[in-house]
Scaffold this motif. Structure first.
Motif, PDB file in Angstrom:
ATOM      1  N   GLU A 127       0.907  -1.097   0.069  1.00 50.70           N
ATOM      2  CA  GLU A 127       0.103   0.035   0.086  1.00 50.70           C
ATOM      3  C   GLU A 127       0.834   1.221  -0.075  1.00 50.70           C
ATOM      4  OE1 GLU A 127      -2.561  -0.772   3.508  1.00 50.70           O
ATOM      5  OE2 GLU A 127      -4.006  -1.512   2.242  1.00 50.70           O
ATOM      6  N   LEU A 128       2.003   1.294   0.504  1.00 52.82           N
ATOM      7  CA  LEU A 128       2.893   2.329   0.698  1.00 52.82           C
ATOM      8  C   LEU A 128       3.425   2.506  -0.466  1.00 52.82           C
ATOM      9  CD1 LEU A 128       4.224   1.856   4.176  1.00 52.82           C
ATOM     10  CD2 LEU A 128       3.024   3.933   3.585  1.00 52.82           C
ATOM     11  N   LEU A 129       3.838   1.549  -1.384  1.00 55.23           N
ATOM     12  CA  LEU A 129       4.560   1.638  -2.795  1.00 55.23           C
ATOM     13  C   LEU A 129       3.512   2.167  -3.568  1.00 55.23           C
ATOM     14  CD1 LEU A 129       6.414  -2.087  -2.777  1.00 55.23           C
ATOM     15  CD2 LEU A 129       7.537   0.373  -2.810  1.00 55.23           C
ATOM     16  N   ALA A 130       2.123   1.786  -3.562  1.00 56.01           N
ATOM     17  CA  ALA A 130       1.034   2.319  -4.356  1.00 56.01           C
ATOM     18  C   ALA A 130       0.912   3.791  -4.036  1.00 56.01           C
ATOM     19  CB  ALA A 130      -0.370   1.472  -4.229  1.00 56.01           C
ATOM     20  N   LYS A 131       1.116   4.088  -2.867  1.00 58.11           N
ATOM     21  CA  LYS A 131       1.082   5.818  -2.405  1.00 58.11           C
ATOM     22  C   LYS A 131       1.984   6.508  -3.057  1.00 58.11           C
ATOM     23  CE  LYS A 131      -0.546   6.896   1.453  1.00 58.11           C
ATOM     24  NZ  LYS A 131      -0.701   7.264   2.921  1.00 58.11           N
ATOM     25  N   LEU A 132       3.445   5.871  -3.092  1.00 55.49           N
ATOM     26  CA  LEU A 132       4.505   6.483  -3.825  1.00 55.49           C
ATOM     27  C   LEU A 132       4.337   6.717  -5.379  1.00 55.49           C
ATOM     28  CD1 LEU A 132       7.487   4.792  -1.672  1.00 55.49           C
ATOM     29  CD2 LEU A 132       6.986   7.332  -1.695  1.00 55.49           C
ATOM     30  N   ASP A 133       3.793   5.384  -5.852  1.00 54.30           N
ATOM     31  CA  ASP A 133       3.623   5.466  -7.247  1.00 54.30           C
ATOM     32  C   ASP A 133       2.563   6.550  -7.698  1.00 54.30           C
ATOM     33  OD1 ASP A 133       5.237   3.192  -7.670  1.00 54.30           O
ATOM     34  OD2 ASP A 133       3.525   1.836  -7.626  1.00 54.30           O
ATOM     35  N   ASP A 134       1.683   6.955  -6.683  1.00 54.49           N
ATOM     36  CA  ASP A 134       0.644   7.959  -7.056  1.00 54.49           C
ATOM     37  C   ASP A 134       0.969   9.449  -6.643  1.00 54.49           C
ATOM     38  OD1 ASP A 134      -1.035   5.836  -8.030  1.00 54.49           O
ATOM     39  OD2 ASP A 134      -1.974   5.617  -6.075  1.00 54.49           O
ATOM     40  N   THR A 135       2.290   9.575  -6.378  1.00 54.54           N
ATOM     41  CA  THR A 135       2.751  10.809  -5.815  1.00 54.54           C
ATOM     42  C   THR A 135       3.947  11.232  -6.568  1.00 54.54           C
ATOM     43  OG1 THR A 135       2.204  10.164  -3.615  1.00 54.54           O
ATOM     44  CG2 THR A 135       3.783  12.233  -3.823  1.00 54.54           C
ATOM     45  N   ASP A 136       3.919  12.747  -7.084  1.00 53.66           N
ATOM     46  CA  ASP A 136       5.092  13.217  -7.904  1.00 53.66           C
ATOM     47  C   ASP A 136       6.274  13.036  -7.383  1.00 53.66           C
ATOM     48  OD1 ASP A 136       6.700  14.979  -8.929  1.00 53.66           O
ATOM     49  OD2 ASP A 136       5.020  15.660 -10.195  1.00 53.66           O
ATOM     50  N   MET A 137       7.317  12.496  -7.776  1.00 57.01           N
ATOM     51  CA  MET A 137       8.814  12.231  -7.255  1.00 57.01           C
ATOM     52  C   MET A 137       9.353  13.496  -6.858  1.00 57.01           C
ATOM     53  SD  MET A 137      10.845   8.814  -8.751  1.00 57.01           S
ATOM     54  CE  MET A 137      10.374   7.583  -8.599  1.00 57.01           C
ATOM     55  N   SER A 138       8.914  14.701  -7.646  1.00 53.47           N
ATOM     56  CA  SER A 138       9.532  15.946  -7.024  1.00 53.47           C
ATOM     57  C   SER A 138       8.924  16.607  -5.975  1.00 53.47           C
ATOM     58  CB  SER A 138       9.748  16.989  -8.504  1.00 53.47           C
ATOM     59  OG  SER A 138       8.646  17.107  -8.669  1.00 53.47           O
ATOM     60  N   SER A 139       7.822  16.195  -5.541  1.00 53.08           N
ATOM     61  CA  SER A 139       7.259  16.640  -4.580  1.00 53.08           C
ATOM     62  C   SER A 139       7.735  16.362  -3.099  1.00 53.08           C
ATOM     63  CB  SER A 139       5.639  16.110  -4.532  1.00 53.08           C
ATOM     64  OG  SER A 139       5.051  16.190  -3.281  1.00 53.08           O
ATOM     65  N   PRO A 140       7.722  17.391  -2.340  1.00 54.34           N
ATOM     66  CA  PRO A 140       8.114  16.790  -0.864  1.00 54.34           C
ATOM     67  C   PRO A 140       7.334  15.708  -0.023  1.00 54.34           C
ATOM     68  CG  PRO A 140       7.868  19.250  -0.748  1.00 54.34           C
ATOM     69  CD  PRO A 140       7.403  18.739  -2.224  1.00 54.34           C
ATOM     70  N   ALA A 141       6.132  15.819  -0.725  1.00 52.22           N
ATOM     71  CA  ALA A 141       5.055  14.511   0.051  1.00 52.22           C
ATOM     72  C   ALA A 141       5.644  13.230  -0.481  1.00 52.22           C
ATOM     73  CB  ALA A 141       3.883  14.618  -0.510  1.00 52.22           C
ATOM     74  N   TRP A 142       6.625  13.015  -1.508  1.00 50.84           N
ATOM     75  CA  TRP A 142       7.084  11.781  -1.837  1.00 50.84           C
ATOM     76  C   TRP A 142       8.053  11.127  -1.035  1.00 50.84           C
ATOM     77  CZ3 TRP A 142      11.305   9.070  -3.404  1.00 50.84           C
ATOM     78  CH2 TRP A 142      11.294   7.973  -3.998  1.00 50.84           C
ATOM     79  N   LEU A 143       8.829  12.252  -0.464  1.00 52.05           N
ATOM     80  CA  LEU A 143       9.926  11.784   0.591  1.00 52.05           C
ATOM     81  C   LEU A 143       9.185  11.611   1.750  1.00 52.05           C
ATOM     82  CD1 LEU A 143      12.934  11.440   0.344  1.00 52.05           C
ATOM     83  CD2 LEU A 143      13.235  13.761   0.953  1.00 52.05           C
ATOM     84  N   ARG A 144       8.460  12.289   2.142  1.00 51.86           N
ATOM     85  CA  ARG A 144       7.566  11.698   3.274  1.00 51.86           C
ATOM     86  C   ARG A 144       7.143  10.495   3.243  1.00 51.86           C
ATOM     87  NH1 ARG A 144       5.735  17.188   3.113  1.00 51.86           N
ATOM     88  NH2 ARG A 144       3.549  16.237   2.407  1.00 51.86           N
ATOM     89  N   HIS A 145       6.541  10.123   2.215  1.00 52.23           N
ATOM     90  CA  HIS A 145       5.914   8.744   1.865  1.00 52.23           C
ATOM     91  C   HIS A 145       7.081   7.817   1.982  1.00 52.23           C
ATOM     92  CE1 HIS A 145       2.033  10.503   1.469  1.00 52.23           C
ATOM     93  NE2 HIS A 145       2.275  10.706   0.203  1.00 52.23           N
ATOM     94  N   LEU A 146       8.197   8.158   1.414  1.00 54.35           N
ATOM     95  CA  LEU A 146       8.974   7.229   1.324  1.00 54.35           C
ATOM     96  C   LEU A 146       9.586   6.930   2.750  1.00 54.35           C
ATOM     97  CD1 LEU A 146      11.389   5.686  -0.288  1.00 54.35           C
ATOM     98  CD2 LEU A 146      12.772   7.564   0.309  1.00 54.35           C
ATOM     99  N   LYS A 147       9.771   8.021   3.517  1.00 52.71           N
ATOM    100  CA  LYS A 147      10.377   7.810   4.988  1.00 52.71           C
ATOM    101  C   LYS A 147       9.384   6.876   5.733  1.00 52.71           C
ATOM    102  CE  LYS A 147      13.193  11.828   4.976  1.00 52.71           C
ATOM    103  NZ  LYS A 147      14.527  11.251   5.193  1.00 52.71           N
ATOM    104  N   THR A 148       8.066   7.195   5.622  1.00 45.53           N
ATOM    105  CA  THR A 148       7.285   6.281   6.108  1.00 45.53           C
ATOM    106  C   THR A 148       7.525   4.735   5.719  1.00 45.53           C
ATOM    107  OG1 THR A 148       5.547   7.948   6.275  1.00 45.53           O
ATOM    108  CG2 THR A 148       4.920   5.627   6.309  1.00 45.53           C
TER     109      THR A 148
END
Length: 151
Positions: A79-100
């Motif tokens: 589910e976390l991988l799917a959330k990363l897939d759906d988030t723009d990689m250049s967005s700060p949210a992507w890095l937050r999801h990655l840390k999760t």
């Protein structure tokens, strides 16, 4: 090689990829490459581990609860991988999801290595540990080869 060594080798790859990704910044080309490798490793590992380690431990009273917990954590990681897939990689949210994701994966690996492996080691004999390692590694190779063909 025993199953625990085979799994630990892949766990180390996952930890390294997570560490590298957590340190990436604006370079989305590098981020994309490392992320794809991490995702492939995590997905292939989960499939091979569930087929050639967990499935044998679901049959044992001493390991059934730990096995179910591990499978549930694999689902959370998906589910976390799917959330990363759906988030723009250049967005700060992507890095937050990655840390999760990093926290969840590292927790899962620690659970396996510090608790699950010890209990599983008591219910599997040496022949089973070696056979499971061989089957796991063969499945991992097949999963990774299949991923290369579809990439």
């Amino acid at each position: 090689m025993k199953i625990f060594e085979a799994l630990r080798q892949d766990h180390e790859k996952q930890r390294l990829l997570l560490k590298i990704l957590a340190e990436t910044s604006g370079n989305t080309a590098a981020r994309r490459e490392y992320y794809q490798e991490l995702k492939t490793q995590l997905e292939s590992h989960a499939i091979a581990e569930e087929r050639h380690f967990y499935s044998h431990l679901l049959e044992k009273d001493a390991t059934v609860d730990l096995t179910r917990h591990g499978i549930a954590e694999h689902h959370e990681i998906d589910e976390l991988l799917a959330k990363l897939d759906d988030t723009d990689m250049s967005s700060p949210a992507w890095l937050r999801h990655l840390k999760t994701l990093q926290e969840k994966v590292e927790h899962h690996l620690a659970d396996e290595e510090q608790e699950f492996f010890q209990v599983a080691g008591n219910v599997l004999n040496d022949r089973q540990k070696t056979k499971l390692a061989d089957e796991y590694q063969k499945e991992m190779k097949q999963e990774l080869d299949d991923e290369k063909l579809t990439a």
